[in-house]
Design a protein around this motif. Sequence first.
Motif, PDB file in Angstrom:
ATOM      1  N   ARG A   1       0.801  -1.225   0.000  1.00  0.00           N
ATOM      2  CA  ARG A   1       0.000   0.000   0.000  1.00  0.00           C
ATOM      3  C   ARG A   1       0.837   1.281   0.000  1.00  0.00           C
ATOM      4  O   ARG A   1       0.462   2.299   0.580  1.00  0.00           O
ATOM      5  CB  ARG A   1      -0.988   0.000   1.156  1.00  0.00           C
ATOM      6  N   LYS A   2       1.963   1.233  -0.664  1.00  0.00           N
ATOM      7  CA  LYS A   2       2.807   2.424  -0.817  1.00  0.00           C
ATOM      8  C   LYS A   2       2.271   3.318  -1.934  1.00  0.00           C
ATOM      9  O   LYS A   2       2.532   4.516  -1.956  1.00  0.00           O
ATOM     10  CB  LYS A   2       4.257   2.030  -1.124  1.00  0.00           C
ATOM     11  N   VAL A   3       1.560   2.698  -2.880  1.00  0.00           N
ATOM     12  CA  VAL A   3       0.901   3.420  -3.973  1.00  0.00           C
ATOM     13  C   VAL A   3      -0.492   2.824  -4.150  1.00  0.00           C
ATOM     14  O   VAL A   3      -0.780   1.740  -3.653  1.00  0.00           O
ATOM     15  CB  VAL A   3       1.697   3.323  -5.300  1.00  0.00           C
ATOM     16  N   ARG A   4      -1.331   3.525  -4.909  1.00  0.00           N
ATOM     17  CA  ARG A   4      -2.719   3.072  -5.055  1.00  0.00           C
ATOM     18  C   ARG A   4      -2.973   2.208  -6.281  1.00  0.00           C
ATOM     19  O   ARG A   4      -3.890   1.401  -6.272  1.00  0.00           O
ATOM     20  CB  ARG A   4      -3.650   4.266  -5.085  1.00  0.00           C
TER      21      ARG A   4
ATOM     22  N   PRO B   1      -1.418  -0.006  -9.969  1.00  0.00           N
ATOM     23  CA  PRO B   1      -0.254  -0.599 -10.631  1.00  0.00           C
ATOM     24  C   PRO B   1       0.404   0.363 -11.627  1.00  0.00           C
ATOM     25  O   PRO B   1       1.597   0.260 -11.864  1.00  0.00           O
ATOM     26  CB  PRO B   1      -0.813  -1.839 -11.326  1.00  0.00           C
ATOM     27  N   VAL B   2      -0.355   1.292 -12.160  1.00  0.00           N
ATOM     28  CA  VAL B   2       0.231   2.291 -13.074  1.00  0.00           C
ATOM     29  C   VAL B   2       1.222   3.159 -12.310  1.00  0.00           C
ATOM     30  O   VAL B   2       2.372   3.342 -12.726  1.00  0.00           O
ATOM     31  CB  VAL B   2      -0.872   3.171 -13.721  1.00  0.00           C
ATOM     32  N   GLU B   3       0.787   3.658 -11.178  1.00  0.00           N
ATOM     33  CA  GLU B   3       1.646   4.473 -10.318  1.00  0.00           C
ATOM     34  C   GLU B   3       2.839   3.647  -9.810  1.00  0.00           C
ATOM     35  O   GLU B   3       3.967   4.142  -9.738  1.00  0.00           O
ATOM     36  CB  GLU B   3       0.815   4.990  -9.148  1.00  0.00           C
ATOM     37  N   ALA B   4       2.579   2.398  -9.476  1.00  0.00           N
ATOM     38  CA  ALA B   4       3.642   1.522  -8.974  1.00  0.00           C
ATOM     39  C   ALA B   4       4.716   1.304 -10.030  1.00  0.00           C
ATOM     40  O   ALA B   4       5.913   1.344  -9.729  1.00  0.00           O
ATOM     41  CB  ALA B   4       3.053   0.182  -8.541  1.00  0.00           C
ATOM     42  N   TRP B   5       4.297   1.076 -11.285  1.00  0.00           N
ATOM     43  CA  TRP B   5       5.283   0.883 -12.355  1.00  0.00           C
ATOM     44  C   TRP B   5       6.114   2.147 -12.534  1.00  0.00           C
ATOM     45  O   TRP B   5       7.340   2.088 -12.644  1.00  0.00           O
ATOM     46  CB  TRP B   5       4.620   0.494 -13.676  1.00  0.00           C
ATOM     47  N   GLN B   6       5.452   3.295 -12.547  1.00  0.00           N
ATOM     48  CA  GLN B   6       6.168   4.555 -12.746  1.00  0.00           C
ATOM     49  C   GLN B   6       7.223   4.768 -11.659  1.00  0.00           C
ATOM     50  O   GLN B   6       8.362   5.126 -11.952  1.00  0.00           O
ATOM     51  CB  GLN B   6       5.185   5.723 -12.773  1.00  0.00           C
ATOM     52  N   GLU B   7       6.834   4.535 -10.420  1.00  0.00           N
ATOM     53  CA  GLU B   7       7.768   4.723  -9.307  1.00  0.00           C
ATOM     54  C   GLU B   7       8.914   3.715  -9.373  1.00  0.00           C
ATOM     55  O   GLU B   7      10.078   4.067  -9.171  1.00  0.00           O
ATOM     56  CB  GLU B   7       7.031   4.611  -7.976  1.00  0.00           C
ATOM     57  N   SER B   8       8.590   2.471  -9.657  1.00  0.00           N
ATOM     58  CA  SER B   8       9.612   1.428  -9.740  1.00  0.00           C
ATOM     59  C   SER B   8      10.578   1.694 -10.892  1.00  0.00           C
ATOM     60  O   SER B   8      11.793   1.554 -10.737  1.00  0.00           O
ATOM     61  CB  SER B   8       8.966   0.058  -9.944  1.00  0.00           C
ATOM     62  N   ALA B   9      10.034   2.055 -12.026  1.00  0.00           N
ATOM     63  CA  ALA B   9      10.868   2.310 -13.198  1.00  0.00           C
ATOM     64  C   ALA B   9      11.835   3.461 -12.943  1.00  0.00           C
ATOM     65  O   ALA B   9      12.986   3.422 -13.390  1.00  0.00           O
ATOM     66  CB  ALA B   9       9.995   2.591 -14.415  1.00  0.00           C
TER      67      ALA B   9
END
Length: 143
Positions: A38-41, A43-51
């Motif tokens: 729950r660090k992001v809401r 999977p789009v946001e999660a990919w951006q942050e991870s990338a």
Amino acid sequence: MLILVATLRWLGKRARELLIMSKYADIATLAVELVQFRKVRSPVEAWQESAFKFYPNSESARNKGCPISAFLGLCEEGKVKGIAAGSYTNSKDNKKYALEALELIKANPQLSETELWKSISSKAYNQQMHVVLALYKKGWLNF
């Protein structure tokens, strides 16, 4: 860093490709962790942050469509544990490739990225299977 660059030059193009390709697997796994914890809401946001963590200086690498779309396609269909199905991508082809890979892995979990891709498409490979296999190896895919 200088030693790494010299080593990669010595190993050649294929070694550099393998190093780069594995980053997309790492981006996908970190993205799932970000959503699960729950660090992001989304999977789009999660990919951006991870990338961004893996490619802070390369916008083109962060936005490479094929691995992103494979990841988001799996998420969209509810195939990634801990991520709710939803509307995450407009991609049809890469989503289809990822879902086909999932079925092939179910039948034969020992397939490599190359074997999966050759069974799915004759197009140039763009790291979609690295994403799928990374999630499978973590046990994060719903069959």
